[in-house]
Write a protein that holds these residues in place. Structure first.
Motif, PDB file in Angstrom:
ATOM      1  N   LEU A 133       0.826  -1.217   0.000  1.00 52.73           N
ATOM      2  CA  LEU A 133       0.000   0.000   0.000  1.00 52.73           C
ATOM      3  C   LEU A 133       0.855   1.260   0.000  1.00 52.73           C
ATOM      4  N   HIS A 134       2.122   1.112  -0.336  1.00 51.31           N
ATOM      5  CA  HIS A 134       3.043   2.263  -0.302  1.00 51.31           C
ATOM      6  C   HIS A 134       2.512   3.448  -1.104  1.00 51.31           C
ATOM      7  N   ARG A 135       1.831   3.161  -2.207  1.00 55.57           N
ATOM      8  CA  ARG A 135       1.341   4.255  -3.059  1.00 55.57           C
ATOM      9  C   ARG A 135       0.392   5.182  -2.307  1.00 55.57           C
ATOM     10  N   PHE A 136      -0.377   4.630  -1.374  1.00 58.94           N
ATOM     11  CA  PHE A 136      -1.310   5.479  -0.625  1.00 58.94           C
ATOM     12  C   PHE A 136      -0.556   6.379   0.353  1.00 58.94           C
TER      13      PHE A 136
END
Lengths: 254, 275
Positions: A133-136
């Motif tokens: 979920l790094h993109r969030f």
């Protein structure tokens, strides 16, 4: 013979087992010390809840400033409300993952060096699945950048008049380093063009390819930006704390 | 440089072995493979070592020198301090056949499991067209010489021995080559996630550190593949957009495997039509 594992009998197993002769432990040891010190300092400042602003300057640990008194928790500070945002970005960052997997989890401590519990390993599939979920976290970090650049803009105004102090330059440096770190992020690189297979036929393909090239250049220095921006945030906060507490005086250029 | 160097070479096979010490005369420009050949020629004719081009192009002479994966032919003797004993051992991740020679056939078996390049039909004039800037990224991966040092140093294979569920960095860049190819028409993301164990990689970058071709395996190959897998399987916003917003996922046939990476059966499935 394929798939039959024969361990080199000259190397033991377990943490630190290696035939390497160099000082492989220095890298993870320094990483451990620096990251631990930063976490300790940030925690102290989050609990201190004081000396976070001076004139037009606002510490990045407290920006954006959200009043915490309304939550009814005595020890809650504005920093505690916002720090999970940038902390999640750094925690899930592809560069920092390498750094703390080596330095803290010692999985592995260094290349070609034995590790703890080799029989227990799930990588980033089970407990660490959230790393995907790094993109969030990156979206949140971009939002924080908007606030920090706005803080720099505000730092140029002294009693309603344009001015420039050393603190303004410190805030500017912090914004530049954080921008370099955030816009060089691997997830940002993927978002901007990394997911495209054929730039020549994709919508806005040429533009995306140009932007992707720029982000790729930043990404090539992601480690340097990761560390410099970490020091940048801590030193910016330290400068404002020292000015606010009266330990030093801000220098005004204009 | 010293006139003589002490080389400690692993001598043994899958049942065990030990270091044997040899002294060789050194000369300017000498590499570790030269020293091994010197030993073979004058002191131990039964010493086994795999080599071919002696120019860093074939990837045959991969081994470990002082515990670090290296090509023997590209490691100069002058790299080491005078009087320092140099330990030369086989790659640790693969079964030892004899002395410095390991059995790397697992890699070839793994390569067979990757669904091959499947280009779209040619244009009306019989050509395929793509631009250079479309394939700049994957040309970096084509530099791979298959020395398997990245596979050797990867702790998922080396320490955790996940050969049944993990393809390893060499094959992740092969998969990246196919996935990023502008002409390819297969979607291998599910296979990467389920069968090739992309999630087992915790990006500690040792593969990149040892690559003799300086391929940015982690930054340019593995992480972009992790992001693509995240697009399809770990991004709730994309899922919602695909489910309710009508945004189509990549509309390529999805490759699904019927077993783990130990089997080479796979089938393609047409993507579900989204609104």
């Amino acid at each position: 013979m394929a798939n039959r594992v024969v361990r080199l009998p000259l190397v033991g197993t377990g943490l630190g087992a290696t035939l390497r002769k160099d000082n492989w432990w220095i890298g993870p040891a320094v990483t451990f010390a620096v990251l631990s010190s930063f976490i300790a300092y940030a925690t102290f400042r989050a609990f201190e809840n004081n000396f976070f602003s001076y004139g037009p300057y606002l510490s990045p640990f407290y920006s954006p400033y959200i009043e915490s008194k309304g939550f009814g928790i005595s020890f809650l500070s504005p920093a505690m409300l916002i720090l999970p945002g940038p902390a999640s970005f750094r925690f899930t960052c592809y560069y920092y993952r390498k750094a703390y997997y080596r330095a803290f989890a010692m999985d592995p401590p260094a290349c070609a060096v034995g590790e703890r519990n080799p029989e227990k390993y799930n990588g980033e599939r089970k407990l660490l699945l959230f790393q995907n979920l790094h993109r969030f976290a990156m979206y949140v970090a971009v939002l924080f950048l908007v606030f920090l650049w706005h803080d720099f803009y505000k730092s140029l105004s002294f009693d309603g008049h344009f001015g420039l102090g050393l603190g303004s330059l410190v805030l500017l440096t912090n914004c530049v380093l954080l921008s370099g770190y955030t816009f060089g992020c691997h997830s940002f690189r993927h978002l901007i063009g990394g997911s495209v297979d054929s730039f020549s036929t994709a919508p806005f393909g040429k533009l995306r390819h140009s932007l992707w090239n720029l982000v790729t250049k930043l990404n090539g220095n992601h480690m340097a930006f990761a560390w410099s921006s970490l020091f940048g945030v801590a030193l910016t906060d330290l400068y404002i704390r020292m000015v606010a507490s009266g330990a030093i005086h801000d220098i005004r250029f204009l | 440089m010293a006139d003589k160097a002490t080389i400690r070479v692993f001598r043994g096979n899958e049942d065990g072995g030990e270091f044997k010490e040899y002294e060789v005369e050194t000369y300017t420009g000498m590499v570790v493979l030269d020293a091994i050949h010197e030993i073979q020629a004058k002191q131990a004719p039964d010493l086994a070592v795999r080599w071919n081009c002696k120019a860093g192009r074939c990837g045959s002479c991969s081994a470990e020198v002082n515990g670090k994966p290296r090509l023997l032919c590209m490691t100069r003797m002058s790299h080491f301090a005078e009087g320092e004993a140099i330990n030369v051992t086989p790659m640790r991740t693969f079964p030892i056949i004899k002395d410095l020679v390991t059995d790397v056939s697992w890699n070839y078996e793994m390569a067979k499991k990757i669904p091959e390049f499947k280009p779209r039909p040619r244009d009306a004039d019989g050509h395929w067209r793509m631009q250079q800037y479309d394939i700049d990224r994957i040309q970096e991966f084509r530099k791979c010489i298959e020395c398997f040092m990245c596979q050797n140093v990867c702790h998922v294979l080396r320490d955790h021995d996940k050969k049944k569920e993990f393809a390893g960095p060499r094959f992740f860049i092969h998969l990246a080559t196919l996935e990023m190819h502008p002409l390819d028409t297969l979607d291998r993301r599910q296979m990467m996630k389920d069968d090739f164990g992309l999630g087992l990689c915790n990006i500690t970058r040792c593969c990149t550190e040892v690559c003799p071709e300086h391929i940015q395996i982690t930054d340019n190959g593995i992480i972009p593949m992790k992001e693509r897998v995240a697009d399809d399987f770990y991004d709730p916003v994309r899922w919602l957009l695909a489910r309710f917003g009508g945004k189509k996922k990549k509309s390529l046939p999805i490759v699904q495997s019927t077993g783990d990476a130990g089997e080479d059966t796979h089938k393609t499935k047409k993507p579900k039509k989204t609104a």
